[in-house]
Design an enzyme around this catalytic site. Structure first.
Site, PDB file in Angstrom:
ATOM      1  CE  LYS A  58      -1.769   1.694   3.970  1.00  0.00           C
ATOM      2  NZ  LYS A  58      -1.455   3.117   4.213  1.00  0.00           N
ATOM      3  CG  ASN A  59       2.235   2.695   3.528  1.00  0.00           C
ATOM      4  OD1 ASN A  59       1.082   3.033   3.230  1.00  0.00           O
ATOM      5  ND2 ASN A  59       2.607   2.453   4.763  1.00  0.00           N
ATOM      6  NE  ARG A  94      -1.081  12.314   7.229  1.00  0.00           N
ATOM      7  CZ  ARG A  94      -1.112  13.624   7.500  1.00  0.00           C
ATOM      8  NH1 ARG A  94      -2.219  14.145   7.974  1.00  0.00           N
ATOM      9  NH2 ARG A  94      -0.096  14.390   7.281  1.00  0.00           N
ATOM     10  CB  CYS A 106      -5.078  10.663  11.606  1.00  0.00           C
ATOM     11  SG  CYS A 106      -3.520   9.810  11.850  1.00  0.00           S
ATOM     12  NE  ARG A 160       0.285  10.739   9.816  1.00  0.00           N
ATOM     13  CZ  ARG A 160      -0.113   9.657   9.143  1.00  0.00           C
ATOM     14  NH1 ARG A 160      -1.273   9.095   9.429  1.00  0.00           N
ATOM     15  NH2 ARG A 160       0.632   9.136   8.202  1.00  0.00           N
ATOM     16  CG  ASP A 199       3.114   1.837   9.699  1.00  0.00           C
ATOM     17  OD1 ASP A 199       3.342   1.963   8.494  1.00  0.00           O
ATOM     18  OD2 ASP A 199       2.800   2.786  10.441  1.00  0.00           O
ATOM     19  NE  ARG A 249      -7.562   4.705   5.041  1.00  0.00           N
ATOM     20  CZ  ARG A 249      -6.802   5.506   5.800  1.00  0.00           C
ATOM     21  NH1 ARG A 249      -7.150   5.764   7.062  1.00  0.00           N
ATOM     22  NH2 ARG A 249      -5.685   6.020   5.305  1.00  0.00           N
TER      23      ARG A 249
HETATM   24  C1  EPZ Z   1       4.165   7.105   6.098  1.00  0.00           C
HETATM   25  O1  EPZ Z   1       3.388   8.182   6.624  1.00  0.00           O
HETATM   26  C2  EPZ Z   1       3.230   5.887   6.085  1.00  0.00           C
HETATM   27  N1  EPZ Z   1       2.088   6.177   5.244  1.00  0.00           N
HETATM   28  C3  EPZ Z   1       2.756   5.599   7.510  1.00  0.00           C
HETATM   29  O2  EPZ Z   1       1.975   4.390   7.483  1.00  0.00           O
HETATM   30  C4  EPZ Z   1       3.966   5.325   8.376  1.00  0.00           C
HETATM   31  O3  EPZ Z   1       3.549   5.172   9.707  1.00  0.00           O
HETATM   32  C5  EPZ Z   1       4.937   6.528   8.308  1.00  0.00           C
HETATM   33  O4  EPZ Z   1       5.294   6.811   6.944  1.00  0.00           O
HETATM   34  C6  EPZ Z   1       6.221   6.267   9.072  1.00  0.00           C
HETATM   35  O5  EPZ Z   1       6.841   5.120   8.629  1.00  0.00           O
HETATM   36  C7  EPZ Z   1       2.230   6.025   3.904  1.00  0.00           C
HETATM   37  O6  EPZ Z   1       3.277   5.693   3.376  1.00  0.00           O
HETATM   38  C8  EPZ Z   1       1.021   6.293   3.068  1.00  0.00           C
HETATM   39  P1  EPZ Z   1       6.227  10.644   7.920  1.00  0.00           P
HETATM   40  P2  EPZ Z   1       3.920   9.702   6.516  1.00  0.00           P
HETATM   41  O7  EPZ Z   1       6.107  11.839   7.050  1.00  0.00           O
HETATM   42  O8  EPZ Z   1       4.643   9.878   5.251  1.00  0.00           O
HETATM   43  C9  EPZ Z   1       6.338  14.189  11.162  1.00  0.00           C
HETATM   44  C10 EPZ Z   1       0.019   3.067   7.752  1.00  0.00           C
HETATM   45  O9  EPZ Z   1      -0.557   2.576   8.746  1.00  0.00           O
HETATM   46  N2  EPZ Z   1       6.219  15.115  10.014  1.00  0.00           N
HETATM   47  O10 EPZ Z   1       7.433   9.800   7.802  1.00  0.00           O
HETATM   48  O11 EPZ Z   1       2.778  10.606   6.818  1.00  0.00           O
HETATM   49  C11 EPZ Z   1       5.051  13.373  11.364  1.00  0.00           C
HETATM   50  O12 EPZ Z   1       4.098  14.091  12.090  1.00  0.00           O
HETATM   51  C12 EPZ Z   1       0.574   4.511   7.818  1.00  0.00           C
HETATM   52  O13 EPZ Z   1       0.170   2.468   6.683  1.00  0.00           O
HETATM   53  C13 EPZ Z   1       6.250  16.483  10.252  1.00  0.00           C
HETATM   54  O14 EPZ Z   1       6.367  16.935  11.400  1.00  0.00           O
HETATM   55  O15 EPZ Z   1       4.940   9.719   7.760  1.00  0.00           O
HETATM   56  C14 EPZ Z   1       5.572  12.140  12.095  1.00  0.00           C
HETATM   57  O16 EPZ Z   1       5.668  12.403  13.463  1.00  0.00           O
HETATM   58  C15 EPZ Z   1       0.310   5.159   9.154  1.00  0.00           C
HETATM   59  N3  EPZ Z   1       6.139  17.315   9.173  1.00  0.00           N
HETATM   60  C16 EPZ Z   1       6.957  11.965  11.480  1.00  0.00           C
HETATM   61  O17 EPZ Z   1       7.334  13.209  10.884  1.00  0.00           O
HETATM   62  C17 EPZ Z   1       6.014  16.852   7.878  1.00  0.00           C
HETATM   63  O18 EPZ Z   1       5.920  17.645   6.924  1.00  0.00           O
HETATM   64  C18 EPZ Z   1       7.014  10.862  10.407  1.00  0.00           C
HETATM   65  O19 EPZ Z   1       6.037  11.125   9.443  1.00  0.00           O
HETATM   66  C19 EPZ Z   1       5.980  15.450   7.666  1.00  0.00           C
HETATM   67  C20 EPZ Z   1       6.090  14.588   8.749  1.00  0.00           C
END
Ligand code: EPZ
Length: 422
Positions: free
Chosen positions: A22-23, A92, A116, A121, A307, A399
């Site tokens: 998915k990701n 998202r 969420c 996020r 995850d 999802r």
């Molecule tokens: C991806 O989310 C995955 N989703 C998430 O999987 C996964 O948990 C996450 O990466 C971490 O591995 C998809 O790939 C669709 P991040 P993403 O940007 O890209 C902070 C699932 O269950 N941050 O790496 O949204 C953020 O708040 C989902 O499949 C900022 O502060 O994660 C978090 O604390 C859940 N500002 C951290 O960084 C930003 O602009 C990591 O988020 C972006 C992120």
């Protein structure tokens, strides 16, 4: 609310095949916005999130078909640079489209995703990165507006404050079409999904190197061409079934997996005393006696995946002794713990730590799933528990997990789904 009723005292046994990631497929689909030739993507999982991304591509003008795990994206006459909030709020990952869409339309307006259950996020790293590329970014009425600059600097370097998966994907994809520029993303995320996106874009004529390392270099090109690409298997889905097998004292073989994408989980499972056999393209997990408690901290890849944090917690809830989990990626990812404690677990949460005192057995109860991975954790806890567990709000699961009930039933689970009455 939709419900899953799970019978306990079930030991998962048998063989299944891993689904596509998915990701990985979501950012790859978002990138097809920039390709003005037919693109064929294979090994695509049948998931709600994939359907949402396809609706967004159709909304902006692409012609998309999806059958037999294959998505075909045909170029559209004119693309519309507008993705309304009602689509973004469903998922998202759709925000990853703003950069690529701006590269094609010159501008784009996309609803700003809210938080969420697992955290606020924000998307500030995405926006600061696009501004570093020269984009003009404005926000109004909950939407983000991006406008392309007249020309790009020759050399651009942007260092991410945190190795964000989404921001790395957004910036790497956008930079692929910044002809005449060389872009360096530092402190980039290193997840396997980033490498898969790089390989897809390079198959379409991009010039990107360095995915899976902290430094990604992109040499912008004028345009990308069509291609056929097969997505990697879903390491989080695979990890979920491996943990479900151990939680239920079972024996399961998962075909079509990549064990090199799950090194941190496999080493933890071995440390716990679980049986693990790694094949060329399969993983085999089996119970071989009482498990040992462990300390785990979730980190960006190659650390332990956040995850799988809720799911391994459901396993450790019945491992004798004290285990400790530290969550270092999301600030609010223990929202499911009260539900496990309703099933008789003894877990204490204080800020980013969960202390788990193992109990002999959980007992079935009525619980609520706050998100995709927590939902899977409650299903696995229910399979291992005494009696029946009723899990509410399970649409989350659809999802993230393809044919979840079907695969679990193949492994011997007694599980029934009751859709929303409305
Ligand atoms: C991806 O989310 C995955 N989703 C998430 O999987 C996964 O948990 C996450 O990466 C971490 O591995 C998809 O790939 C669709 P991040 P993403 O940007 O890209 C902070 C699932 O269950 N941050 O790496 O949204 C953020 O708040 C989902 O499949 C900022 O502060 O994660 C978090 O604390 C859940 N500002 C951290 O960084 C930003 O602009 C990591 O988020 C972006 C992120």
């Amino acid at each position: 609310m939709s419900q899953l009723v799970v019978m306990g005292n079930t030991s998962l046994k048998g063989e299944i095949k891993a689904s596509g990631s998915k990701n990985s497929v979501l950012p790859i689909l978002a990138a097809t916005v920039m390709i003005e030739e037919p693109v064929v993507i294979k090994n695509v999982p049948e998931l709600r999130d994939v359907q949402t991304m396809i609706s967004i591509l159709q909304q902006i003008g692409k012609t998309v078909s999806f059958e037999n795990e294959t998505v075909t994206v045909m170029p559209g006459e004119i693309l519309v640079g507008n993705v309304p909030y009602e689509l973004v709020k469903k998922m998202r990952a759709s925000f990853n489209i703003i950069g690529p869409l701006t590269m094609i339309c010159g501008w784009a307006k996309v609803g700003k995703p809210g938080g969420c259950n697992i955290g606020q996020r924000p998307v500030d790293f995405h926006l600061k990165g696009l501004e570093a590329f020269g984009f003009r970014i404005t926000e109004e009425h909950g939407d983000v507006m991006a406008v392309i600059p007249n020309s790009f600097e020759k050399e651009i370097v942007y260092a991410l404050p945190f190795p964000s998966v989404g921001a790395t994907e957004q910036l790497m994809t956008t930079a692929a079409l910044m002809e005449g520029s060389t872009i360096t993303i530092e402190n980039a995320a290193r997840e396997p999904e980033i490498s898969d996106l790089q390989n897809f874009l390079n198959a379409c004529g991009a010039q990107i190197a360095g995915a899976s390392t902290p430094t990604i270099k992109i040499t912008g090109v004028r345009n990308l061409h069509g291609s056929e690409y097969s997505v990697i298997p879903d390491r989080i889905e695979t990890g979920t079934y491996l943990l479900g097998t151990i939680a239920t004292k079972g024996d399961v073989k998962i075909h079509g997996t990549r064990s090199d994408h799950l090194i941190s989980l496999l080493s933890i499972l071995e440390e716990m005393g679980a049986g693990i056999e790694k094949g060329q393209d399969y993983l085999h997990a089996f119970w071989k006696g009482p498990l040992k408690p462990v300390r785990i901290s979730s980190e960006p890849y190659p650390g332990f995946p956040t995850d799988l944090q809720p799911i391994i917690t459901a396993v450790l809830a019945t491992v004798e002794g004290t285990s400790v989990i530290e969550e270092n990626v999301f600030e609010n990812r223990f929202g499911y713990v009260d539900e496990l404690n309703r099933m008789g677990a003894r877990i204490k949460v204080s800020s980013s730590h969960a202390n788990i005192c193992g109990v002999d057995k959980l007992s079935g109860a009525e619980v609520v799933a706050p998100d995709i991975r927590a939902g899977a954790a409650l299903v696995i806890a229910g399979l291992a528990a005494d009696g029946e567990t009723i899990i509410n709000n399970v649409t989350h699961l659809f999802r993230g997990y393809e044919r979840f009930q079907e695969k679990l039933r193949t492994l011997g689970a007694k599980i029934t789904f009751y859709p929303d009455e409305e």
